[in-house]
Enzyme design. Structure first.
Site, PDB file in Angstrom:
ATOM      1  N   CYS A 304       8.363  44.609  38.199  1.00 37.26           N
ATOM      2  CA  CYS A 304       9.359  44.370  37.150  1.00 37.26           C
ATOM      3  C   CYS A 304       9.947  45.674  36.636  1.00 37.26           C
ATOM      4  O   CYS A 304      11.098  45.706  36.184  1.00 37.26           O
ATOM      5  CB  CYS A 304       8.737  43.578  36.008  1.00 37.26           C
ATOM      6  SG  CYS A 304       7.252  44.325  35.310  1.00 37.26           S
ATOM      7  N   HIS A 642       5.111  43.800  30.699  1.00 39.15           N
ATOM      8  CA  HIS A 642       6.194  43.251  31.513  1.00 39.15           C
ATOM      9  C   HIS A 642       7.505  43.878  31.059  1.00 39.15           C
ATOM     10  O   HIS A 642       7.720  44.098  29.862  1.00 39.15           O
ATOM     11  CB  HIS A 642       6.245  41.731  31.379  1.00 39.15           C
ATOM     12  CG  HIS A 642       7.310  41.084  32.200  1.00 39.15           C
ATOM     13  ND1 HIS A 642       7.385  41.223  33.574  1.00 39.15           N
ATOM     14  CD2 HIS A 642       8.368  40.303  31.847  1.00 39.15           C
ATOM     15  CE1 HIS A 642       8.419  40.543  34.027  1.00 39.15           C
ATOM     16  NE2 HIS A 642       9.040  39.987  32.999  1.00 39.15           N
TER      17      HIS A 642
END
Length: 695
Positions: A304, A642
């Site tokens: 990510c 994230h």
């Protein structure tokens, strides 16, 4: 818990989905923060501190054991505690060692019993990168097809619902009347065309008119009469009549020609007519089904950080346009040949046939590079892998308007080869990746320009020079470091380059106070802290003005004085990167994240933070910046979390939330509420120039 009875009943499958790094995200919300994999099935979901999807799976399926993918903790929902023991076969220990090997890309895993557990998706021996890329490409096609199908169904349902409303009925009536009007116009045009064709056919098949017959007879009579005259006059008349006799066939009009002499109009008349459309004769241009730039990037296993940075760079208009035009295929081939000559690969001359032309064929020397690869070792050389080429290949796909999802496997493979610190599937920092990526891209362009200056075509050399100039200047700015001596008030100025500004939080946020964490911080406050005047501790500054009368051979010591230091912006970049240092030290070696919200505006004025002593002050318009992108870090710590990004789409004029493969349109108010980690501001003057270049 030291002993959990549920672990003894565990039977872990050899091909568990947790061994595939592409599955290391929640199947429901797509986050990579606090991801738990069920040890009884292939389900992967987020923890209870995110969206509780893993807990919901336990309540529905009654699977008690789950493993945290990044931290490798095992938790039992029935015992409501962490598990420390293992089963008789040692599956948990083997699973942890296998996941560690997948993250570090080191597959030498051995056990006492000799049992191994391999990952079919990450092991290079079982599945080559090309095969995996083909599999991901098929999945991307399926995802895009499903996306189109879902959009078509939603559009059909919306049209059916809209047709039942008053406004929809009114619009349908207007469209019906417009279609009837277009149909009448089309029928009228068709009647006129038919009448015109009939007139042409009648004129072509009709005999010549009387006036034309009389004119031809008169011309023949004039050409026959001079034959009875004397020889001298006959020659003169023949000279005068010869041009008339040659030019008589040329002035024929279309009415005089027979159908055999006019095959084109007849063929045109026999040409079948296209079926009429309901909207008229004008063709309707097919629009792209996906808005350019609204293309997701698949998470290949804790990637990510890379996906968010690639989305931001592709949405920066100047950066994107440079790599869309840049093509380094020929330059890279020439670069590879230059490297092979330096390495002394003389065997290449023996392998190549004597009659082979290196520049022949459509590929322009592909046979040369193919032969060169035959004698190279199996390990790929980093000098033949280009991040610039991968950006040039990836950006057109993302902005083609055809794909809803793309797997950046080739980009990840190139990053692994060229930036070894990011090799593997471990979680990485997006700011560090951005700095390393831009540094490698800059070095590639410089090496391409310097090693092959004459063999690359002139237009490619100019383009490489332009792209290198953009990469060097788009984020490049200058800082003025000013030190003022408190003894003599002398100021020493030093110009330093910068590519981003790392902004620290005020001191009140570096404590564990809950009251300070609830008060939001402003971006302007952090910029003011960056440019504030700070006092150097003690008399540690050796002022040049105070020591200018002392000579080198003088035995007296250098005078040290107290001083103050200040940083100010001397030259602003086209794209301003603001890195918010969201960490604080807790203890000796432990870092914690500062989770306070930073208030930032859509427009930023940098004039208060620039030095005003320079003689050439820029135009006031150069101080104004517009928000272009925001990178966010979701999570409580830096070891896990994230990354997502908010990007402004210049083609559609809206904001997009890029969460790996899931993209959604959002409002600017939602963007300003985000917990920013990296902010990208584009100079308004640069935005206006890019718009003018597009026009």
């Amino acid at each position: 818990m030291d002993r959990c009875k549920h672990v003894g009943r565990l039977r872990l499958a050899q091909d568990h989905s947790i061994l595939n790094p592409q599955k290391w995200h929640c199947v429901d919300c797509n986050t990579t923060e606090s991801v738990w994999a069920c040890l009884s099935c292939s389900h992967v979901a987020c923890g209870r501190y995110i969206e509780e999807h893993a807990l919901q799976h336990f309540k529905e399926q009654h699977h008690p054991l789950a493993l945290e993918v990044n931290e490798l903790y095992v938790y039992c929902y029935l015992c409501d505690d962490y598990v420390l023991n293992d089963n008789a076969t040692g599956d948990l220990k083997l699973l942890r060692s296998t996941l560690s090997a997948i993250k570090s890309q080191c597959y030498e895993v051995t056990t006492r019993s000799g049992r191994t557990l391999r990952s079919s998706s990450a092991n290079g021996d079982q599945l080559s990168p090309s095969t995996q890329e083909l599999q991901l490409r098929d999945e991307d096609r399926m995802f895009t097809a499903l996306w189109h199908r879902r959009r078509a169904l939603i559009g059909r349902l919306f049209r059916l619902w809209f047709a039942q409303t008053e406004r929809g009925k009114k619009r349908l009536e207007e469209e019906r009347q417009q279609e009837e009007e277009e149909e009448r116009k089309r029928e009228a045009r068709e009647r006129r065309r038919q009448l015109k064709r009939q007139l042409k056919e009648e004129l072509e098949s009709a005999p010549p008119r009387k006036s034309h017959r009389i004119r031809r007879q008169s011309l023949k009579a004039t050409s026959v009469k001079p034959a009875r005259a004397p020889a001298k006059s006959t020659k003169s008349v023949r000279r005068r009549s010869a041009p008339a006799r040659v030019s008589t066939p040329t002035p024929r009009t279309p009415r005089e020609r027979t159908p055999q002499q006019r095959p084109r109009p007849q063929a045109k008349a026999k040409r079948p007519q296209a079926p009429p459309s309901k909207t008229g004769d004008s063709p309707v241009k097919r629009r792209p089904t996906v808005t350019p730039g609204v293309t997701g990037l698949r998470n290949l296993g804790n990637t990510c950080y890379m996906n968010s940075i690639l989305q931001v760079l592709s949405h920066l208009h100047v950066f994107r346009e440079c790599f869309l035009r840049l093509d380094l295929n020929q330059a890279l081939e020439l670069l590879a040949s230059a490297v092979s000559r330096k390495l002394g690969l003389s065997a290449q001359r023996v392998i190549q046939p004597k009659g082979l032309n290196q520049g022949s064929g459509l590929s322009g020397g592909a046979s040369r590079s193919r032969n060169m690869e035959l004698i190279q070792p199996k390990e790929p050389s980093s000098k033949h892998i280009s991040l610039c080429h991968e950006l040039h290949t990836l950006f057109p796909v993302m902005w083609s308007g055809k794909w809803a999802l793309v797997s950046p496997f080739a980009m990840l493979h190139s990053v692994w080869q060229l930036i070894p610190a990011f090799r593997g599937y471990a979680q990485q920092d997006a700011q560090e990746f951005l700095c390393e990526l831009l540094d490698k891209v800059q070095h590639e362009l410089e090496r391409t320009r310097t090693l092959t200056p004459a063999t690359v075509p002139a237009n490619q050399r100019r383009l490489i020079k332009q792209v290198l100039s953009v990469v060097n200047t788009i984020f490049h700015g200058q800082l003025l470091s000013q030190v003022r001596c408190l003894a003599c008030d002398h100021r020493s100025n030093t110009i330093e380059p910068f590519w981003d500004l790392s902004l620290e939080f005020p001191e009140r946020y570096h404590s564990n106070s809950k009251d300070a964490a609830q008060v939001p911080c402003g971006l302007t406050e952090m910029l003011a802290k960056f440019t504030e005047t700070e006092a150097l501790e003690g008399a540690i500054y050796a002022c040049d003005y105070c020591n200018n009368k002392r000579r080198r051979f003088c035995s007296k010591q250098v005078v040290l004085t107290e001083a103050q230091k200040q940083l100010m912006v001397h030259k602003l970049p086209h794209v301003l990167r603001l890195h918010l240092k969201r960490f604080r030290w807790s203890g000796r070696n432990h870092r914690e994240k500062i989770g306070v919200h930073v208030q930032f505006e859509q427009e930023l004025n940098m004039e208060p933070y620039c030095c005003k002593d320079s003689g050439n002050l820029p135009h006031p318009q150069h101080f104004l910046y517009q928000l272009s992108a925001v990178v966010m870090h979701h999570g409580k710590g830096f070891g896990s979390g994230h990354y997502t990004a908010f990007c402004y789409n210049t083609e559609g004029g809206f904001w997009v939330h890029c969460n790996d493969s899931k993209l959604s349109v959002c409002a600017v108010e939602e963007v300003c509420k985000a917990q920013a980690y990296i902010l990208f501001y584009t100079q308004r003057n640069a935005q206006d120039k890019s718009k003018e270049s597009d026009l």
